[in-house]
Motif scaffolding. Structure first.
Motif, PDB file in Angstrom:
ATOM      1  N   LEU A 266       0.827  -1.208   0.000  1.00 14.66           N
ATOM      2  CA  LEU A 266       0.000   0.000   0.000  1.00 14.66           C
ATOM      3  C   LEU A 266       0.862   1.259   0.000  1.00 14.66           C
ATOM      4  N   LEU A 267       1.917   1.246   0.805  1.00 13.89           N
ATOM      5  CA  LEU A 267       2.760   2.430   0.950  1.00 13.89           C
ATOM      6  C   LEU A 267       3.527   2.748  -0.331  1.00 13.89           C
ATOM      7  N   PHE A 268       4.170   1.738  -0.912  1.00 15.27           N
ATOM      8  CA  PHE A 268       4.993   1.977  -2.090  1.00 15.27           C
ATOM      9  C   PHE A 268       4.150   2.314  -3.320  1.00 15.27           C
ATOM     10  N   PHE A 269       3.085   1.558  -3.540  1.00 17.60           N
ATOM     11  CA  PHE A 269       2.282   1.820  -4.730  1.00 17.60           C
ATOM     12  C   PHE A 269       1.422   3.071  -4.565  1.00 17.60           C
ATOM     13  N   GLY A 270       0.993   3.345  -3.330  1.00 18.37           N
ATOM     14  CA  GLY A 270       0.253   4.579  -3.082  1.00 18.37           C
ATOM     15  C   GLY A 270       1.105   5.800  -3.347  1.00 18.37           C
ATOM     16  N   THR A 271       2.346   5.780  -2.866  1.00 20.12           N
ATOM     17  CA  THR A 271       3.234   6.917  -3.090  1.00 20.12           C
ATOM     18  C   THR A 271       3.722   6.974  -4.538  1.00 20.12           C
ATOM     19  N   PHE A 272       3.840   5.822  -5.185  1.00 22.34           N
ATOM     20  CA  PHE A 272       4.254   5.836  -6.594  1.00 22.34           C
ATOM     21  C   PHE A 272       3.219   6.541  -7.459  1.00 22.34           C
ATOM     22  N   TYR A 273       1.956   6.145  -7.319  1.00 21.36           N
ATOM     23  CA  TYR A 273       0.922   6.780  -8.145  1.00 21.36           C
ATOM     24  C   TYR A 273       0.767   8.256  -7.792  1.00 21.36           C
ATOM     25  N   GLY A 274       0.993   8.594  -6.519  1.00 19.94           N
ATOM     26  CA  GLY A 274       0.955  10.002  -6.147  1.00 19.94           C
ATOM     27  C   GLY A 274       2.112  10.779  -6.746  1.00 19.94           C
ATOM     28  N   SER A 275       3.301  10.182  -6.748  1.00 18.14           N
ATOM     29  CA  SER A 275       4.473  10.863  -7.297  1.00 18.14           C
ATOM     30  C   SER A 275       4.361  11.064  -8.802  1.00 18.14           C
ATOM     31  N   ASN A 276       3.587  10.214  -9.470  1.00 17.74           N
ATOM     32  CA  ASN A 276       3.356  10.402 -10.908  1.00 17.74           C
ATOM     33  C   ASN A 276       2.778  11.777 -11.217  1.00 17.74           C
ATOM     34  N   LEU A 277       1.973  12.281 -10.272  1.00 15.32           N
ATOM     35  CA  LEU A 277       1.318  13.570 -10.480  1.00 15.32           C
ATOM     36  C   LEU A 277       2.311  14.714 -10.534  1.00 15.32           C
ATOM     37  N   LEU A 278       3.491  14.506  -9.974  1.00 11.99           N
ATOM     38  CA  LEU A 278       4.540  15.517 -10.034  1.00 11.99           C
ATOM     39  C   LEU A 278       5.542  15.212 -11.137  1.00 11.99           C
ATOM     40  N   VAL A 279       6.019  13.969 -11.171  1.00  8.87           N
ATOM     41  CA  VAL A 279       7.067  13.590 -12.116  1.00  8.87           C
ATOM     42  C   VAL A 279       6.563  13.598 -13.557  1.00  8.87           C
ATOM     43  N   LEU A 280       5.339  13.127 -13.766  1.00  8.35           N
ATOM     44  CA  LEU A 280       4.808  12.992 -15.125  1.00  8.35           C
ATOM     45  C   LEU A 280       3.677  13.983 -15.402  1.00  8.35           C
ATOM     46  N   SER A 281       3.645  15.069 -14.663  1.00  5.78           N
ATOM     47  CA  SER A 281       2.518  16.003 -14.772  1.00  5.78           C
ATOM     48  C   SER A 281       2.406  16.651 -16.141  1.00  5.78           C
TER      49      SER A 281
END
Length: 324
Positions: A266-281
């Protein structure tokens, strides 16, 4: 090369597959970066476009192999603890060399970067003119270097594992006033670590409610850090129901229903999809951003609810809070 368990051969085999294909792709990556031109109608350009599709399919398949490998690696480390004097869980195995903590961080980093590559590739194939082709091949070169470094660190780790060498257990590593894991110091009071994750999660919630994608993507990295800190310094003690037992790896064991695998997923995939919003915005659509932020927030919320459940369960059952 020191083989300490049969499962180690599986890890080496998959890593060598990655290295083999990555090295092969290096030449193609350089060619793509230098000579790929969608506006060209030459035979060479047509060949490059076919190679692009083929490589995209192969790398996407390899990513599917890599995803569960990090959890399998944690399982292997945990299983090796019974054969190493002083080790109670994966912490003792990782501490057998000064590179253990770096290897875990590198594996998580590779997992995130591979995820970024997967979505960049997906958008590239859907975009007219293969707009992100050169970007994804630059990233593929970087991934190759990370994978080679990971393999070297793994060899070093396993080569230094010895059944005659006494290592520090997790109680020694994470216990006392100053808790140290290899070269990473953890010295946060329980109340501060919990306050930190609450504050970060509140900011995440506000960003989620108002759909502030970049803010959410930026904050989610702090959520990952504060979640790990608070898990080690506070929440794990309620999972173990022991105020002096602070360990991020013992929760992977059967005695605790393998809850650690659920929490880290939950922690790794939750933060991964959240980080997409910044990295791949800059390369994704509004619709995709909404999907990502919903997935990320749901996973992070479930993580918070699970760790909070253990705290409330202990208090309701005993009528007191755990104290050192």
């Amino acid at each position: 090369m020191n083989i300490v368990a049969p499962e180690q051969i599986i890890i080496y085999f998959i890593d060598l597959i990655f290295i083999f294909f990555s090295v092969i792709f290096l030449k193609t990556s350089i060619t793509m970066i230098r000579r790929f031109d969608f506006n060209s109608s030459t035979t060479f350009q047509y060949t490059l476009e076919k190679k692009n599709t083929l490589i995209s399919a192969i790398v996407s398949f390899l990513i599917l192999l890599k995803l569960p490998l990090i959890f399998f690696f944690l399982y292997l480390l945990d299983s090796l603890s019974s054969s190493i004097p002083g080790a109670m869980c994966a912490v003792g195995v990782l501490n057998s060399t000064p590179y253990g903590a770096y290897l875990i961080i590198l594996k998580v980093t590779i997992l995130f970067v591979l995820g970024y590559w997967f979505y960049i590739n997906k958008f590239d194939l859907q975009t007219y003119g293969f707009k992100y082709t050169k970007l994804k091949y630059r990233l593929l070169i970087f991934i190759t270097l990370l994978i080679i470094l990971e393999f070297l660190l793994e060899i070093n780790l396993f080569n230094n594992i010895s059944p005659e060498k006494i290592v520090s257990c997790c109680g020694s590593v994470f216990g006392g006033e100053l808790r140290q894991f290899s070269t990473f110091l953890i010295n946060i009071e329980n109340s501060l670590s919990v306050l930190a994750i609450i504050v970060v999660f509140v900011v995440m919630t506000l960003a989620f409610m108002f759909k502030k994608y970049r803010l959410y993507g930026f904050t989610v990295f702090f959520f990952l850090l504060t979640a790990i800190y608070s898990l080690i310094d506070f929440f794990s003690t309620y999972i173990y129901e022991l105020p002096t037992h602070r360990c991020p790896f013992c929760i992977l064991q059967r005695d605790y229903n393998h809850i650690g695998y659920v929490l880290y997923f939950l922690l790794f995939f939750g933060t991964f999809y959240g980080s997409n919003l910044l990295v791949l915005s800059n390369i994704t659509s509004e619709k995709t951003k909404r999907v990502w932020i919903n997935i990320s927030y749901a996973m992070c919320l479930i993580y918070i609810l699970i760790v909070s459940f253990y705290v409330l369960k202990y208090y309701i059952g005993n009528g007191v809070w755990l104290t050192d």
